[in-house]
Design a protein around this motif. Structure first.
Motif, PDB file in Angstrom:
ATOM      1  N   THR A 117      61.621  14.988  81.554  1.00 61.31           N
ATOM      2  CA  THR A 117      62.753  14.512  80.762  1.00 61.31           C
ATOM      3  C   THR A 117      63.876  15.532  80.741  1.00 61.31           C
ATOM      4  O   THR A 117      63.624  16.744  80.708  1.00 61.31           O
ATOM      5  CB  THR A 117      62.315  14.202  79.318  1.00 61.31           C
ATOM      6  N   THR A 118      65.098  15.038  80.753  1.00 64.07           N
ATOM      7  CA  THR A 118      66.272  15.894  80.586  1.00 64.07           C
ATOM      8  C   THR A 118      66.759  15.883  79.135  1.00 64.07           C
ATOM      9  O   THR A 118      67.812  16.436  78.838  1.00 64.07           O
ATOM     10  CB  THR A 118      67.427  15.437  81.507  1.00 64.07           C
ATOM     11  N   LEU A 119      65.986  15.260  78.245  1.00 64.46           N
ATOM     12  CA  LEU A 119      66.423  15.098  76.861  1.00 64.46           C
ATOM     13  C   LEU A 119      66.724  16.442  76.197  1.00 64.46           C
ATOM     14  O   LEU A 119      67.788  16.635  75.594  1.00 64.46           O
ATOM     15  CB  LEU A 119      65.356  14.346  76.061  1.00 64.46           C
ATOM     16  N   MET A 135      51.020  13.371  79.782  1.00 62.89           N
ATOM     17  CA  MET A 135      51.352  14.776  79.983  1.00 62.89           C
ATOM     18  C   MET A 135      52.868  14.904  80.143  1.00 62.89           C
ATOM     19  O   MET A 135      53.543  13.972  80.576  1.00 62.89           O
ATOM     20  CB  MET A 135      50.643  15.332  81.220  1.00 62.89           C
ATOM     21  N   VAL A 136      53.401  16.079  79.821  1.00 65.19           N
ATOM     22  CA  VAL A 136      54.841  16.315  79.892  1.00 65.19           C
ATOM     23  C   VAL A 136      55.095  17.511  80.800  1.00 65.19           C
ATOM     24  O   VAL A 136      54.392  18.529  80.716  1.00 65.19           O
ATOM     25  CB  VAL A 136      55.439  16.583  78.495  1.00 65.19           C
ATOM     26  N   VAL A 137      56.095  17.379  81.678  1.00 66.76           N
ATOM     27  CA  VAL A 137      56.435  18.460  82.602  1.00 66.76           C
ATOM     28  C   VAL A 137      57.174  19.567  81.839  1.00 66.76           C
ATOM     29  O   VAL A 137      58.144  19.312  81.133  1.00 66.76           O
ATOM     30  CB  VAL A 137      57.322  17.950  83.756  1.00 66.76           C
ATOM     31  N   ARG A 138      56.695  20.786  81.994  1.00 69.01           N
ATOM     32  CA  ARG A 138      57.322  21.942  81.369  1.00 69.01           C
ATOM     33  C   ARG A 138      58.422  22.475  82.285  1.00 69.01           C
ATOM     34  O   ARG A 138      58.537  22.087  83.438  1.00 69.01           O
ATOM     35  CB  ARG A 138      56.249  23.012  81.126  1.00 69.01           C
ATOM     36  N   GLY A 139      59.232  23.414  81.768  1.00 72.23           N
ATOM     37  CA  GLY A 139      60.360  23.923  82.537  1.00 72.23           C
ATOM     38  C   GLY A 139      59.983  24.696  83.788  1.00 72.23           C
ATOM     39  O   GLY A 139      60.822  24.892  84.674  1.00 72.23           O
ATOM     40  N   ASP A 140      58.729  25.140  83.886  1.00 69.72           N
ATOM     41  CA  ASP A 140      58.290  25.856  85.097  1.00 69.72           C
ATOM     42  C   ASP A 140      57.518  24.953  86.049  1.00 69.72           C
ATOM     43  O   ASP A 140      56.947  25.415  87.036  1.00 69.72           O
ATOM     44  CB  ASP A 140      57.443  27.076  84.723  1.00 69.72           C
ATOM     45  N   GLY A 141      57.497  23.654  85.739  1.00 67.96           N
ATOM     46  CA  GLY A 141      56.824  22.698  86.616  1.00 67.96           C
ATOM     47  C   GLY A 141      55.390  22.407  86.231  1.00 67.96           C
ATOM     48  O   GLY A 141      54.785  21.481  86.765  1.00 67.96           O
ATOM     49  N   ALA A 142      54.815  23.187  85.315  1.00 70.98           N
ATOM     50  CA  ALA A 142      53.445  22.927  84.868  1.00 70.98           C
ATOM     51  C   ALA A 142      53.422  21.729  83.922  1.00 70.98           C
ATOM     52  O   ALA A 142      54.456  21.273  83.452  1.00 70.98           O
ATOM     53  CB  ALA A 142      52.881  24.166  84.174  1.00 70.98           C
ATOM     54  N   LEU A 143      52.219  21.233  83.659  1.00 75.47           N
ATOM     55  CA  LEU A 143      52.057  20.101  82.753  1.00 75.47           C
ATOM     56  C   LEU A 143      51.437  20.570  81.438  1.00 75.47           C
ATOM     57  O   LEU A 143      50.542  21.417  81.433  1.00 75.47           O
ATOM     58  CB  LEU A 143      51.149  19.033  83.368  1.00 75.47           C
ATOM     59  N   VAL A 144      51.938  20.022  80.319  1.00 74.33           N
ATOM     60  CA  VAL A 144      51.347  20.286  79.009  1.00 74.33           C
ATOM     61  C   VAL A 144      51.057  18.950  78.348  1.00 74.33           C
ATOM     62  O   VAL A 144      51.627  17.917  78.717  1.00 74.33           O
ATOM     63  CB  VAL A 144      52.274  21.138  78.114  1.00 74.33           C
ATOM     64  N   SER A 145      50.175  18.961  77.379  1.00 77.17           N
ATOM     65  CA  SER A 145      49.840  17.723  76.681  1.00 77.17           C
ATOM     66  C   SER A 145      51.023  17.236  75.857  1.00 77.17           C
ATOM     67  O   SER A 145      51.894  18.020  75.460  1.00 77.17           O
ATOM     68  CB  SER A 145      48.634  17.953  75.765  1.00 77.17           C
ATOM     69  N   ALA A 146      51.035  15.959  75.556  1.00 74.41           N
ATOM     70  CA  ALA A 146      52.095  15.398  74.720  1.00 74.41           C
ATOM     71  C   ALA A 146      52.079  16.038  73.337  1.00 74.41           C
ATOM     72  O   ALA A 146      53.123  16.264  72.729  1.00 74.41           O
ATOM     73  CB  ALA A 146      51.919  13.885  74.610  1.00 74.41           C
ATOM     74  N   GLY A 147      50.892  16.372  72.830  1.00 76.71           N
ATOM     75  CA  GLY A 147      50.785  17.010  71.528  1.00 76.71           C
ATOM     76  C   GLY A 147      51.455  18.370  71.502  1.00 76.71           C
ATOM     77  O   GLY A 147      52.174  18.707  70.549  1.00 76.71           O
ATOM     78  N   LEU A 148      51.255  19.165  72.564  1.00 76.64           N
ATOM     79  CA  LEU A 148      51.891  20.484  72.623  1.00 76.64           C
ATOM     80  C   LEU A 148      53.399  20.345  72.781  1.00 76.64           C
ATOM     81  O   LEU A 148      54.169  21.096  72.170  1.00 76.64           O
ATOM     82  CB  LEU A 148      51.317  21.305  73.783  1.00 76.64           C
ATOM     83  N   SER A 157      62.903  20.559  82.321  1.00 82.86           N
ATOM     84  CA  SER A 157      61.791  19.725  82.779  1.00 82.86           C
ATOM     85  C   SER A 157      62.223  18.818  83.927  1.00 82.86           C
ATOM     86  O   SER A 157      61.502  18.662  84.917  1.00 82.86           O
ATOM     87  CB  SER A 157      61.284  18.877  81.608  1.00 82.86           C
ATOM     88  N   GLY A 158      63.407  18.213  83.798  1.00 83.51           N
ATOM     89  CA  GLY A 158      63.894  17.314  84.850  1.00 83.51           C
ATOM     90  C   GLY A 158      64.052  18.009  86.188  1.00 83.51           C
ATOM     91  O   GLY A 158      63.488  17.569  87.205  1.00 83.51           O
ATOM     92  N   PRO A 159      64.812  19.116  86.249  1.00 79.39           N
ATOM     93  CA  PRO A 159      64.938  19.847  87.520  1.00 79.39           C
ATOM     94  C   PRO A 159      63.604  20.373  88.048  1.00 79.39           C
ATOM     95  O   PRO A 159      63.394  20.419  89.261  1.00 79.39           O
ATOM     96  CB  PRO A 159      65.876  21.002  87.156  1.00 79.39           C
ATOM     97  N   ALA A 160      62.699  20.770  87.155  1.00 82.50           N
ATOM     98  CA  ALA A 160      61.391  21.255  87.608  1.00 82.50           C
ATOM     99  C   ALA A 160      60.638  20.146  88.336  1.00 82.50           C
ATOM    100  O   ALA A 160      59.996  20.383  89.367  1.00 82.50           O
ATOM    101  CB  ALA A 160      60.583  21.754  86.420  1.00 82.50           C
ATOM    102  N   ALA A 161      60.725  18.925  87.806  1.00 77.65           N
ATOM    103  CA  ALA A 161      60.080  17.798  88.475  1.00 77.65           C
ATOM    104  C   ALA A 161      60.782  17.471  89.794  1.00 77.65           C
ATOM    105  O   ALA A 161      60.142  17.123  90.787  1.00 77.65           O
ATOM    106  CB  ALA A 161      60.085  16.579  87.557  1.00 77.65           C
ATOM    107  N   SER A 162      62.110  17.631  89.802  1.00 73.43           N
ATOM    108  CA  SER A 162      62.861  17.344  91.030  1.00 73.43           C
ATOM    109  C   SER A 162      62.473  18.288  92.156  1.00 73.43           C
ATOM    110  O   SER A 162      62.340  17.878  93.310  1.00 73.43           O
ATOM    111  CB  SER A 162      64.364  17.454  90.760  1.00 73.43           C
ATOM    112  N   ILE A 163      62.296  19.562  91.829  1.00 74.38           N
ATOM    113  CA  ILE A 163      61.964  20.517  92.895  1.00 74.38           C
ATOM    114  C   ILE A 163      60.545  20.284  93.401  1.00 74.38           C
ATOM    115  O   ILE A 163      60.265  20.436  94.600  1.00 74.38           O
ATOM    116  CB  ILE A 163      62.163  21.973  92.428  1.00 74.38           C
ATOM    117  N   ALA A 164      59.642  19.867  92.498  1.00 75.35           N
ATOM    118  CA  ALA A 164      58.292  19.526  92.947  1.00 75.35           C
ATOM    119  C   ALA A 164      58.337  18.324  93.881  1.00 75.35           C
ATOM    120  O   ALA A 164      57.665  18.287  94.918  1.00 75.35           O
ATOM    121  CB  ALA A 164      57.401  19.241  91.739  1.00 75.35           C
ATOM    122  N   GLY A 165      59.183  17.340  93.515  1.00 76.63           N
ATOM    123  CA  GLY A 165      59.322  16.156  94.368  1.00 76.63           C
ATOM    124  C   GLY A 165      59.965  16.489  95.702  1.00 76.63           C
ATOM    125  O   GLY A 165      59.536  15.989  96.755  1.00 76.63           O
TER     126      GLY A 165
END
Length: 238
Positions: A6-8, A162-175, A186-194
């Motif tokens: 998310t870019t929110l 799960m939610v993408v963290r700013g370094d590309g790792a995944l964390v739980s929705a609760g965290l 989070s958005g750019p981190a997912a983009s670079i992984a893609g």
């Protein structure tokens, strides 16, 4: 598994959105508010200066003024959506931050973010800034995650979110609900992984151009390069 990027959070920081928060600033003097962009980040929101804090060795520099703090929490609770807590050298001894958090939970019953849980750095004003931004984002991220969980339930998806963290790792929705600051970029981190997966490239510059920001990331040996000084979003260095 359902993975959400998310870019929110990034957009909210750039556009100055988010809830009204109060900063509990323990063991600092007023001049420290002028460092690390903290005054700009507060945007006129209340700051509670409290006696207390620790020294670099973790010893108590001054007793925590808990009675004065409790009075201020009760006064501010109707005016804010959450609290951020930062104490001098809390990464060496978090006792005063923990005591302040318990007071907020007991009196105000509002979300509260402690700086030592987000950063191990000694820079007090920057830790405070990170805690303030986190507290400001909690409501927004909570609404987004709740909407995603509701939609998953409506269409019959029974899987962990799960939610993408700013370094590309995944964390739980609760965290992510507790530490939404970790979802900035989070958005750019997912983009670079893609981009890495689609192209097979291990070394590249990836530009992510959106409606609010343009983010450029270095892909190095198959992984995004991480800034050791912390993420910068707009004018804020977390």
């Amino acid at each position: 598994m359902v993975s959400l990027s998310t870019t929110l959070a990034t957009n909210a920081l750039v556009e100055g959105q988010g809830g009204r928060v109060a900063l509990i600033f323990i063991g600092f003097d007023a001049a420290e508010l002028g460092r690390a962009g903290l005054t700009e980040a507060m945007k006129g929101d209340p700051v509670v200066m409290v006696a207390g804090g620790h020294n670099h060795a973790g010893g108590e520099a001054a007793p925590l003024d808990l009675a004065g703090l409790e009075t201020e929490i009760a006064r501010l609770a109707p005016e804010v959506t959450g609290f951020a807590v930062a104490s001098a050298f809390a990464t060496r001894n978090p006792a005063h931050e923990n005591a302040a958090r318990e007071a907020v939970r007991r009196i105000a019953r509002l979300p509260v973010t402690c700086s030592h849980e987000l950063s191990a750095g000694l820079n007090g004003p920057r830790r405070a800034l990170t805690a303030v931004l986190n507290a400001r984002l909690i409501g927004m991220i909570d609404r987004l995650i709740s909407a995603c969980e509701g939609h998953m339930a409506a269409i019959g998806i029974d899987a962990p979110l799960m939610v993408v963290r700013g370094d590309g790792a995944l964390v739980s929705a609760g965290l992510a609900r507790e530490r939404p600051i970790e979802t900035i970029l989070s958005g750019p981190a997912a983009s670079i992984a893609g981009a890495s997966w689609l192209t097979g490239e291990a070394n590249a510059l990836v530009s992510d151009i959106g409606g609010t920001t343009t983010d450029i990331c270095l892909l190095k040996e198959g992984k995004p390069a991480i800034d050791p000084e912390g993420a910068r979003v707009g004018s804020f260095r977390t």
